[in-house]
Design a protein around this motif. Structure first.
Motif, mmCIF file in Angstrom:
data_model
loop_
_atom_site.group_PDB
_atom_site.id
_atom_site.type_symbol
_atom_site.label_atom_id
_atom_site.label_comp_id
_atom_site.label_asym_id
_atom_site.label_seq_id
_atom_site.Cartn_x
_atom_site.Cartn_y
_atom_site.Cartn_z
ATOM 1 N N LEU A 128 0.799 -1.219 0.000
ATOM 2 C CA LEU A 128 0.000 0.000 0.000
ATOM 3 C C LEU A 128 0.837 1.278 0.000
ATOM 4 C CD1 LEU A 128 -3.219 0.607 2.044
ATOM 5 C CD2 LEU A 128 -1.559 2.399 1.670
ATOM 6 N N SER A 129 1.798 1.368 0.906
ATOM 7 C CA SER A 129 2.553 2.624 1.013
ATOM 8 C C SER A 129 3.342 2.894 -0.268
ATOM 9 C CB SER A 129 3.499 2.580 2.218
ATOM 10 O OG SER A 129 2.751 2.333 3.398
ATOM 11 N N VAL A 130 3.855 1.828 -0.883
ATOM 12 C CA VAL A 130 4.574 1.991 -2.152
ATOM 13 C C VAL A 130 3.610 2.525 -3.216
ATOM 14 C CG1 VAL A 130 5.792 0.766 -3.995
ATOM 15 C CG2 VAL A 130 6.227 0.171 -1.607
ATOM 16 N N ALA B 156 -4.995 10.664 10.118
ATOM 17 C CA ALA B 156 -4.746 9.629 9.106
ATOM 18 C C ALA B 156 -3.709 8.644 9.633
ATOM 19 C CB ALA B 156 -4.254 10.266 7.806
ATOM 20 N N PHE B 157 -3.679 7.471 9.044
ATOM 21 C CA PHE B 157 -2.679 6.464 9.397
ATOM 22 C C PHE B 157 -1.281 7.071 9.193
ATOM 23 C CE2 PHE B 157 -0.334 2.451 8.581
ATOM 24 C CZ PHE B 157 -0.768 1.723 9.673
ATOM 25 N N PRO B 158 -0.382 6.882 10.161
ATOM 26 C CA PRO B 158 0.922 7.549 10.071
ATOM 27 C C PRO B 158 1.636 7.357 8.732
ATOM 28 C CG PRO B 158 0.684 6.462 12.186
ATOM 29 C CD PRO B 158 -0.549 6.120 11.400
ATOM 30 N N SER B 159 1.581 6.155 8.166
ATOM 31 C CA SER B 159 2.300 5.917 6.912
ATOM 32 C C SER B 159 1.802 6.871 5.822
ATOM 33 C CB SER B 159 2.125 4.460 6.460
ATOM 34 O OG SER B 159 3.000 4.147 5.416
ATOM 35 N N ASP B 160 0.515 7.146 5.821
ATOM 36 C CA ASP B 160 -0.052 8.046 4.807
ATOM 37 C C ASP B 160 0.475 9.467 5.000
ATOM 38 O OD1 ASP B 160 -1.433 5.698 4.598
ATOM 39 O OD2 ASP B 160 -3.395 6.605 4.315
ATOM 40 N N ILE B 161 0.564 9.882 6.256
ATOM 41 C CA ILE B 161 1.096 11.225 6.533
ATOM 42 C C ILE B 161 2.569 11.289 6.107
ATOM 43 C CG2 ILE B 161 1.592 12.922 8.360
ATOM 44 C CD1 ILE B 161 -1.230 12.652 8.815
ATOM 45 N N PHE C 11 -8.223 7.860 -2.525
ATOM 46 C CA PHE C 11 -8.598 7.224 -1.256
ATOM 47 C C PHE C 11 -7.654 6.079 -0.921
ATOM 48 C CE2 PHE C 11 -12.608 9.237 -2.432
ATOM 49 C CZ PHE C 11 -13.011 9.789 -1.219
ATOM 50 N N ASP C 12 -7.362 5.977 0.365
ATOM 51 C CA ASP C 12 -6.649 4.824 0.897
ATOM 52 C C ASP C 12 -7.720 3.846 1.369
ATOM 53 O OD1 ASP C 12 -5.552 2.996 2.654
ATOM 54 O OD2 ASP C 12 -4.031 4.372 3.405
ATOM 55 N N LEU C 13 -7.792 2.698 0.724
ATOM 56 C CA LEU C 13 -8.876 1.749 1.008
ATOM 57 C C LEU C 13 -8.464 0.635 1.967
ATOM 58 C CD1 LEU C 13 -10.355 1.279 -2.598
ATOM 59 C CD2 LEU C 13 -10.992 2.970 -0.877
ATOM 60 N N ALA C 14 -7.366 0.832 2.704
ATOM 61 C CA ALA C 14 -6.882 -0.234 3.600
ATOM 62 C C ALA C 14 -8.021 -0.838 4.423
ATOM 63 C CB ALA C 14 -5.795 0.299 4.522
ATOM 64 N N HIS C 15 -8.873 0.040 4.976
ATOM 65 C CA HIS C 15 -9.953 -0.443 5.846
ATOM 66 C C HIS C 15 -11.305 -0.450 5.145
ATOM 67 C CE1 HIS C 15 -7.809 -0.906 9.650
ATOM 68 N NE2 HIS C 15 -6.986 -0.007 9.126
ATOM 69 N N ALA C 16 -11.301 -0.177 3.866
ATOM 70 C CA ALA C 16 -12.569 -0.108 3.133
ATOM 71 C C ALA C 16 -12.760 -1.314 2.229
ATOM 72 C CB ALA C 16 -12.611 1.176 2.302
ATOM 73 N N SER D 95 -4.120 -6.049 0.988
ATOM 74 C CA SER D 95 -5.052 -7.177 0.846
ATOM 75 C C SER D 95 -5.044 -8.092 2.066
ATOM 76 C CB SER D 95 -4.681 -7.983 -0.395
ATOM 77 O OG SER D 95 -3.394 -8.537 -0.229
ATOM 78 N N TYR D 96 -4.320 -7.663 3.111
ATOM 79 C CA TYR D 96 -4.181 -8.587 4.255
ATOM 80 C C TYR D 96 -5.139 -8.276 5.392
ATOM 81 C CZ TYR D 96 -1.087 -4.665 5.390
ATOM 82 O OH TYR D 96 -0.573 -3.408 5.582
ATOM 83 N N LYS D 97 -5.944 -7.219 5.251
ATOM 84 C CA LYS D 97 -6.920 -6.907 6.307
ATOM 85 C C LYS D 97 -8.217 -7.656 5.990
ATOM 86 C CE LYS D 97 -4.427 -2.793 7.581
ATOM 87 N NZ LYS D 97 -4.180 -1.364 7.381
ATOM 88 N N TYR D 98 -9.253 -6.961 5.515
ATOM 89 C CA TYR D 98 -10.508 -7.675 5.249
ATOM 90 C C TYR D 98 -10.388 -8.676 4.104
ATOM 91 C CZ TYR D 98 -12.493 -4.252 8.427
ATOM 92 O OH TYR D 98 -12.757 -3.489 9.527
#
Ligand SMILES: *Cc1c(COP(=O)(O)O)cnc(C)c1O
Length: 416
Positions: free
Chosen positions: A106-108, A133-138, A218-223, A243-246
């Motif tokens: 994601l961050s890449v 926001a999630f720290p990596s995004d900031i 949008f960052d869809l990590a949690h979406a 792809s490792y969350k939901y």
């Protein structure tokens, strides 16, 4: 739907749950005493579906038997392997097949999208993001601002909830856009905020930004795999996910991107690699980069097949169930959790997740007392703690039961 506080109610809900059989298709971690954990942490790392090893073993076997020939002659040839995921992804995020591709993490991917969609000039140079926001995004966004020799203090606009509120109002976002729109280049939000669980109004926010000439990502990590998404129809410019969350694809597994078709033929800047070069003459090794006219044109490298195999295993289950059925159960289960929590009279906890939500409920613990979290953990609950004061609970429709939710509630209530 009317809920009821008895355990029998949870058991009845499970009996009539059309997705009940899917619980058997996942490995649920066990406690030392042999009992299953109450796993409510699919928002952080989804569980392994039992078909995962078959999918990975197929590729290991083809590698054993075929070596390099596997690129063309494996049962699922490796050369186009990433393409086998695109149809499923397009259904989950509401996109055309050409608008999605599995690649990188994601961050890449966020960095690669910022290269293309954040091109500050002397008029437009600001980025809008959630304050929490999630720290990596900031970090990613700030590093791009600095890369363009700008000062994050002046250029990054951070959206905050109003005093005493935990969710950010769409009206307040629109006000920022109204006041500073001419200077804003990009708005980038976590589609579902990782901390509060708030779902943003993708459609209205995107539309409003576009009237002011602002790009939207949008960052869809949690979406992804959690809420309904219609990225193409909503005209979102880009999105990134893991792809490792939901999506249950295993720790550190490869993520993906969405790039709206309106950008596929544009002259956007991008970082390039050979896997993004047009497929007809990629292996003639030409010097001049000629990007594939789809999201695939943003690929850099040939992807890790073993990771993609795990994602394919998981996506095959999403294809079988469909997001609609998942979301229907998710809404019922999460409302049930909220109903039960509302029945606990203790002042030590409060729910900060607004009604616009996916399956995550964030519980604020007064005074940031982490002891409460440690105690539920001792009783077999796997959830997570986010500093400074939140326990995140995510009943996941694929493998959680109403009984899981009830048991969690009972444990929490007893401790409180
Ligand atoms: C989980 C998460 C990430 C993780 O990024 P990786 O690059 O996959 O390590 C990034 N952003 C958000 C909002 C997340 O929730």
């Amino acid at each position: 739907m009317t809920y009821n506080i008895s355990k029998d109610f949870a058991l009845e809900m499970d009996v009539s749950d059309p997705l009940k059989s899917y619980q058997e298709r996942f490995y649920i971690p066990k406690q030392k005493n042999g009992e299953k954990h109450i796993y409510l942490c699919g928002n952080s790392l989804g569980l392994q579906s039992k078909n995962t090893s078959d999918f990975i073993e197929q590729e290991l076997k083809d590698w054993q038997n075929l070596g390099v020939e596997g690129h063309f002659h494996a049962k699922n040839p490796w050369l186009p392997y990433h393409e086998f995921l695109s149809a499923s992804y397009s259904r989950i995020v509401g996109a055309k097949i050409s608008e999605v591709v599995a690649m990188n993490t994601l961050s890449v991917n966020l960095h690669l999208m910022l290269v293309s969609f954040y091109r500050p000039d002397k008029n437009r140079f600001k980025i809008v993001i959630e304050d929490d926001a999630f720290p990596s995004d900031i970090y990613a966004v700030e590093s791009h601002i600095k890369h363009h020799n700008l000062d994050p203090e002046k250029v990054l606009v951070r959206l905050k909830p109003r005093d005493g509120e935990s969710a950010i109002r769409t009206d307040d976002i629109e006000e920022v856009i109204n006041n500073q729109g001419e200077e804003i280049a990009l708005l980038m939000l976590g589609g579902v905020n990782y901390y509060t669980g708030q779902v943003f109004d993708f459609k209205s926010i995107t539309k409003f930004c576009h009237t002011k000439g602002i790009k939207v990502g949008f960052d869809l990590a949690h979406a992804i795999g959690n809420i309904e998404l219609l990225l193409h129809e909503w005209q979102v410019d880009f999105a990134v996910w893991c792809s490792y969350k939901y999506l249950n694809s295993g720790p550190g597994s490869i993520g993906g991107v969405f790039i709206h078709s309106k950008h596929h033929n544009s002259k956007l800047h991008r970082f390039a690699g050979w896997w993004g070069h047009n497929k007809e003459d990629r292996f003639k090794m030409p010097d001049k980069f000629d990007p594939i006219r789809s999201a695939e044109g943003w690929q850099l490298s040939n992807p890790p097949i073993l990771s993609l195999a795990a994602i394919r295993a998981s996506l095959s289950i999403f294809d079988e169930v469909g997001m609609e059925a998942l979301i229907e159960k998710s809404k019922k289960m999460t409302s049930y959790l909220v109903f039960l929590l509302d029945n606990i009279s203790s002042k030590r906890i409060s729910i900060i997740t607004p009604n616009d939500r996916g399956c995550q409920i964030s519980i604020r613990v007064s005074g940031g007392d982490k002891m409460l979290f440690d105690k539920i953990t001792k009783r077999g609950v796997i959830a997570d703690w986010r500093e400074p004061d939140v326990i995140r609970i995510a009943p996941v429709p694929l493998y959680n039961s109403y009984l899981d939710v009830f048991n969690f509630y009972k444990i929490l209530e007893e401790i409180l």
